[in-house]
Design a protein around this motif. Structure first.
Motif, short mmCIF file in Angstrom:
data_model
loop_
_atom_site.label_atom_id
_atom_site.label_comp_id
_atom_site.label_asym_id
_atom_site.label_seq_id
_atom_site.Cartn_x
_atom_site.Cartn_y
_atom_site.Cartn_z
N SER A 56 -4.76 -2.05 14.89
CA SER A 56 -5.74 -2.33 13.28
C SER A 56 -5.24 -3.86 12.88
O SER A 56 -5.97 -4.33 12.54
CB SER A 56 -4.89 -1.51 12.19
N ILE A 57 -4.15 -4.25 13.94
CA ILE A 57 -3.95 -5.08 13.74
C ILE A 57 -5.50 -6.05 15.00
O ILE A 57 -5.54 -7.04 14.04
CB ILE A 57 -2.44 -5.78 14.66
N LEU A 58 -5.28 -6.17 15.81
CA LEU A 58 -6.50 -6.76 16.89
C LEU A 58 -8.06 -6.40 16.07
O LEU A 58 -8.41 -7.02 15.73
CB LEU A 58 -6.85 -5.43 18.56
N LEU A 59 -8.18 -5.57 15.27
CA LEU A 59 -9.20 -4.96 14.47
C LEU A 59 -9.53 -6.25 13.17
O LEU A 59 -10.31 -7.35 12.83
CB LEU A 59 -9.64 -3.93 13.84
N GLY A 60 -7.95 -6.45 12.65
CA GLY A 60 -8.10 -7.00 11.69
C GLY A 60 -8.22 -8.75 12.03
O GLY A 60 -8.89 -9.42 11.38
N PHE B 176 7.27 5.98 1.58
CA PHE B 176 6.73 6.87 0.94
C PHE B 176 5.22 7.73 1.84
O PHE B 176 5.61 8.94 1.57
CB PHE B 176 6.08 6.41 0.07
N SER B 177 4.06 7.69 2.51
CA SER B 177 3.73 7.95 3.58
C SER B 177 4.50 9.22 4.45
O SER B 177 4.18 10.64 4.68
CB SER B 177 2.58 6.94 3.99
N THR B 178 5.03 8.46 5.45
CA THR B 178 6.07 9.02 5.89
C THR B 178 7.04 10.47 5.61
O THR B 178 6.91 11.24 5.76
CB THR B 178 7.37 8.24 6.67
N LEU C 147 -3.66 0.23 6.43
CA LEU C 147 -3.57 1.72 7.38
C LEU C 147 -2.40 2.27 7.47
O LEU C 147 -2.07 3.07 8.51
CB LEU C 147 -4.31 0.89 8.73
N ASN C 148 -1.24 1.86 7.09
CA ASN C 148 0.43 2.04 7.09
C ASN C 148 0.59 3.01 6.57
O ASN C 148 1.37 3.86 6.91
CB ASN C 148 1.41 1.31 6.61
N ILE C 149 -0.92 3.66 5.53
CA ILE C 149 -0.48 5.06 5.40
C ILE C 149 -0.97 6.58 6.44
O ILE C 149 -0.90 6.93 6.32
CB ILE C 149 -1.86 5.23 4.05
N ILE D 103 4.14 -8.89 -1.19
CA ILE D 103 3.12 -8.13 -0.38
C ILE D 103 3.99 -6.82 0.22
O ILE D 103 3.83 -5.65 1.11
CB ILE D 103 1.79 -9.03 -0.01
N ARG D 104 4.58 -7.58 1.29
CA ARG D 104 5.07 -6.94 2.39
C ARG D 104 6.60 -5.66 1.99
O ARG D 104 6.38 -4.92 2.30
CB ARG D 104 6.50 -7.70 3.44
N PHE D 105 7.15 -5.64 0.71
CA PHE D 105 7.74 -5.06 0.30
C PHE D 105 7.10 -3.86 0.32
O PHE D 105 7.27 -2.47 -0.23
CB PHE D 105 8.48 -5.30 -1.05
N PHE D 106 5.65 -3.90 -0.92
CA PHE D 106 4.60 -3.87 -1.39
C PHE D 106 4.08 -2.45 -0.48
O PHE D 106 4.06 -0.93 -0.52
CB PHE D 106 3.64 -4.24 -2.03
N TYR D 107 3.27 -2.62 0.85
CA TYR D 107 3.53 -2.65 1.89
C TYR D 107 4.49 -1.46 2.51
O TYR D 107 3.93 -0.01 3.17
CB TYR D 107 2.81 -3.07 3.04
N PHE D 108 5.75 -2.03 2.77
CA PHE D 108 7.02 -1.09 3.40
C PHE D 108 7.27 0.19 2.62
O PHE D 108 7.37 1.36 3.20
CB PHE D 108 8.41 -1.85 3.31
#
Length: 224
Positions: free
Chosen positions: A31-35, A208-210, A58-60, A198-203
């Motif tokens: 995902s990092i490389l594609l981004g 949550f997904s985990t 995509l961390n989801i 933004i970072r806190f939101f993604y964390f």
């Protein structure tokens, strides 16, 4: 005989969970490389998507696979401590895997800087570290990179761009301060705060997904 069975199931648990971690990391790196190669290169909106670190959504998937895998693997351990072991392991793994993206991008940035300037990796590391020390509270390496990219996602890949970026950042902040009539200090805090929010939101999304998928994985095992 009971101990051998427990040992075998424990080794299988370790094998399964290690495989799950590897799969999650591979998806994260892809995902990092594609981004970097495609999404963030889109004309006009690429920079905006980069500032939002949109590929982190995509961390989801990444942490969903991680949670699901550990949830299913709990069947391999004795019921009275299986969830506790998996839960504690995930508590350690989630922030580590979440951080691997930044670590990977840091080393990728230094490598790109080395290629663009046609210098050795060690020389590129010295120059980028000097830039990071000047742009952050005297931090360098991964820590300096992490702090810098929170306030400015754009990274210089040449020495001349380092000067241009600093001037562009000052101009951008000054323009924003004039429009909003806020003090330059407050504008600086707002710029930096945006990245951390933004970072806190993604964390939070990752955690949550985990958790959700870990519970789903355990339920699937019980039903089967």
């Amino acid at each position: 005989m009971l101990y051998l069975k427990l040992l075998g199931r424990t080794l299988l648990y370790l094998l399964v969970t290690c495989a799950v971690v590897v799969i999650a990391l591979v998806i994260k790196f892809i995902s990092i490389l594609l981004g970097d190669a495609l999404v963030y290169q889109i004309p006009l909106i690429g920079d905006a998507l980069l500032s939002l670190e949109i590929m982190e959504l995509l961390n989801i998937i990444v942490f969903g696979i991680l949670g699901m895998g550990f949830g299913v693997a709990t069947i391999l351990l004795p019921r009275y401590f299986a969830s506790r072991v998996s839960g504690l392991t995930l508590a350690v793994l989630v922030p580590l895997i979440f951080s691997t993206g930044t670590i990977f991008r840091y080393y990728n940035w230094v490598q790109l800087f080395s290629a663009e300037e046609n210098i050795s990796y060690n020389q590129a590391e010295l120059i980028t570290n000097s830039f990071l020390r000047q742009s952050t509270p005297q931090q360098e390496g991964f820590i300096g990179y992490y702090i810098y990219t929170a306030k400015s996602p754009s990274l210089p890949v040449r020495e001349k761009e380092m000067i241009e970026l600093e001037e562009l950042e000052r101009t951008s902040k000054a323009r924003f301060a004039r429009i909003t009539r806020l003090s330059p200090e407050l504008v600086g805090y707002l710029y930096a705060g945006r990245g951390w929010v933004i970072r806190f939101f993604y964390f939070i999304i990752s955690v949550f997904s985990t958790v959700v998928n870990f519970k789903i994985g355990k339920l699937q095992v019980k039903r089967s």
